[in-house]
Design an enzyme around this catalytic site. Structure first.
Site, mmCIF file in Angstrom:
data_model
loop_
_atom_site.group_PDB
_atom_site.id
_atom_site.type_symbol
_atom_site.label_atom_id
_atom_site.label_comp_id
_atom_site.label_asym_id
_atom_site.label_seq_id
_atom_site.Cartn_x
_atom_site.Cartn_y
_atom_site.Cartn_z
ATOM 1 N N ASP A 1 0.866 -1.193 0.000
ATOM 2 C CA ASP A 1 0.000 0.000 0.000
ATOM 3 C C ASP A 1 0.899 1.240 0.000
ATOM 4 O O ASP A 1 2.093 1.156 0.316
ATOM 5 C CB ASP A 1 -0.906 0.023 1.239
ATOM 6 C CG ASP A 1 -1.816 1.261 1.262
ATOM 7 O OD1 ASP A 1 -2.447 1.550 0.230
ATOM 8 O OD2 ASP A 1 -1.886 1.945 2.302
ATOM 9 N N SER A 2 0.293 2.372 -0.316
ATOM 10 C CA SER A 2 1.049 3.628 -0.280
ATOM 11 C C SER A 2 1.478 3.971 1.143
ATOM 12 O O SER A 2 2.407 4.760 1.323
ATOM 13 C CB SER A 2 0.178 4.764 -0.829
ATOM 14 O OG SER A 2 -0.961 4.917 -0.005
ATOM 15 N N CYS B 1 -4.334 -1.492 -2.116
ATOM 16 C CA CYS B 1 -4.443 -0.051 -2.362
ATOM 17 C C CYS B 1 -5.312 0.108 -3.607
ATOM 18 O O CYS B 1 -4.987 -0.427 -4.675
ATOM 19 C CB CYS B 1 -3.043 0.510 -2.617
ATOM 20 S SG CYS B 1 -3.028 2.239 -3.105
ATOM 21 N N GLU C 1 -2.777 9.273 7.632
ATOM 22 C CA GLU C 1 -1.302 9.217 7.607
ATOM 23 C C GLU C 1 -0.700 10.097 8.711
ATOM 24 O O GLU C 1 0.396 9.847 9.175
ATOM 25 C CB GLU C 1 -0.757 9.645 6.237
ATOM 26 C CG GLU C 1 -0.969 8.618 5.125
ATOM 27 C CD GLU C 1 -0.084 7.374 5.255
ATOM 28 O OE1 GLU C 1 1.125 7.500 5.495
ATOM 29 O OE2 GLU C 1 -0.634 6.252 5.110
ATOM 30 N N CYS D 1 -11.086 2.893 -0.473
ATOM 31 C CA CYS D 1 -9.698 3.245 -0.170
ATOM 32 C C CYS D 1 -9.371 2.521 1.124
ATOM 33 O O CYS D 1 -10.143 2.593 2.087
ATOM 34 C CB CYS D 1 -9.547 4.756 0.010
ATOM 35 S SG CYS D 1 -7.913 5.221 0.663
ATOM 36 N N HIS E 1 -7.368 3.050 3.397
ATOM 37 C CA HIS E 1 -7.156 3.877 4.592
ATOM 38 C C HIS E 1 -8.470 4.155 5.327
ATOM 39 O O HIS E 1 -8.465 4.443 6.526
ATOM 40 C CB HIS E 1 -6.559 5.244 4.212
ATOM 41 C CG HIS E 1 -5.083 5.242 3.929
ATOM 42 N ND1 HIS E 1 -4.523 4.586 2.861
ATOM 43 C CD2 HIS E 1 -4.049 5.841 4.591
ATOM 44 C CE1 HIS E 1 -3.209 4.789 2.863
ATOM 45 N NE2 HIS E 1 -2.895 5.539 3.908
HETATM 46 N N1 DGL Z 1 -4.860 3.303 0.516
HETATM 47 C C1 DGL Z 1 -4.862 3.668 -0.842
HETATM 48 C C2 DGL Z 1 -6.150 3.329 -1.545
HETATM 49 O O1 DGL Z 1 -6.750 2.335 -1.199
HETATM 50 C C3 DGL Z 1 -4.295 4.977 -1.288
HETATM 51 C C4 DGL Z 1 -4.246 6.111 -0.382
HETATM 52 C C5 DGL Z 1 -3.367 7.202 -0.925
HETATM 53 O O2 DGL Z 1 -2.150 7.029 -0.845
HETATM 54 O O3 DGL Z 1 -3.903 8.197 -1.413
HETATM 55 O O4 DGL Z 1 -6.549 4.002 -2.455
#
Ligand code: DGL
Length: 271
Positions: A7-8, A70, A155, A189, A191
């Site tokens: 993931d990012s 992600c 984050e 997402c 996150h």
């Molecule tokens: N967690 C990621 C997603 O599912 C990306 C979040 C990001 O880095 O913008 O899209």
């Protein structure tokens, strides 16, 4: 071989947590590109380049199967990696995304056929969810809405702070104004489940909220059942190793809270 989870940043931990619950025996290697997060506001080319670097890194560390935990990377990089890069790197290796397994269950969940998607600007602009929904059930309507402030809140460990409420409520209200018939909201997402307590506060009880962790875990279990050639080479010591491109101490603090277990990450550089 270990199963790679990418993931990012911290978001993929919401997927890893459920995968680990569903498939506790396997060994996992988690990579968060925290130094370059968020990906959601970056261009197609950059997300593709960063994701390919991460995939190569996980391959070099012995992963043969990688989950892009992600949505932004799944939307912007997965297809190119599967079609153009894997045949050259090693056709026996696999990279899977999170969008397909999420969309597949929607027809069973929504009564009105009106779905809301909350995701990063990158995922929304790619219309990957809309394209997948149209393939599966053209009668369903999906309204895609971007939440550019939600990943930075996670984050920066502000997901539970009082200041987060403003942006949580704002995007939900905007989505429900765009289509008041929505009965199912997908958190597109990885996150966003970390904001779930606040999200639940501002979404009416009659609307279901779908997080991806369990769906992706179930789909991985199914994949391993159908691919004994990969399953049979997976190591099974129940171990997880964590890599981050930012400070390991910073990662450990937040990741230990998310995983509900002590985390000791290693800092790496992606090139
Ligand atoms: N967690 C990621 C997603 O599912 C990306 C979040 C990001 O880095 O913008 O899209």
């Amino acid at each position: 071989m270990r199963i790679g989870i990418f993931d990012s940043g911290y978001g993929g931990l919401t997927i890893l947590r459920e995968i680990r619950r569903r498939l506790p025996d396997y060994d996992y290697l988690y990579l968060g590109d925290n130094a370059r997060a968020p990906y959601g506001t970056r261009s197609f080319d950059i997300v593709y380049r960063f994701t390919l670097q991460a995939v190569r890194h996980l391959f070099d560390r012995g992963c043969r199967l990688i989950i892009l935990a992600c949505n932004t990377a799944s939307a912007k990089a997965l297809r190119s990696i599967q079609q153009n890069d894997l045949p050259v790197i090693d056709p026996s290796r696999r990279v899977l995304g999170v969008i397909r397994p999420t969309v597949e269950i929607l027809p069973d969940l929504s009564r009105s056929g009106h779905i809301g998607l909350l995701a990063t600007p990158g995922t929304v602009a790619s219309h990957s969810y809309r394209m997948e929904v149209e393939k599966i059930n053209p009668r369903m309507t999906i309204t895609e809405h971007a939440c550019p402030m939600w990943v930075p809140l996670v984050e920066n460990n502000e997901a539970a702070s009082p200041g987060a409420d403003y942006f949580v409520r704002k995007y939900i209200d905007e989505l429900l104004t765009l289509d008041p018939a929505i009965d199912t909201i997908v958190l597109g997402c990885t996150h966003y489940p970390l904001l779930l307590p606040k999200i639940r506060e501002y979404v009416p009880d009659s609307i279901s909220i779908i997080s991806q962790g369990e769906l992706v875990a179930e789909s991985l279990a199914d994949y391993l059942r159908r691919h004994p050639e990969i399953e049979s080479v997976c190591e099974k010591n129940g171990a997880i190793e964590y890599l981050t491109t930012e400070s390991a101490e910073k990662f450990d603090g937040l990741a230990s809270i998310f995983m509900n277990a002590p985390v000791t990450a290693k800092k790496i550089t992606l090139t």
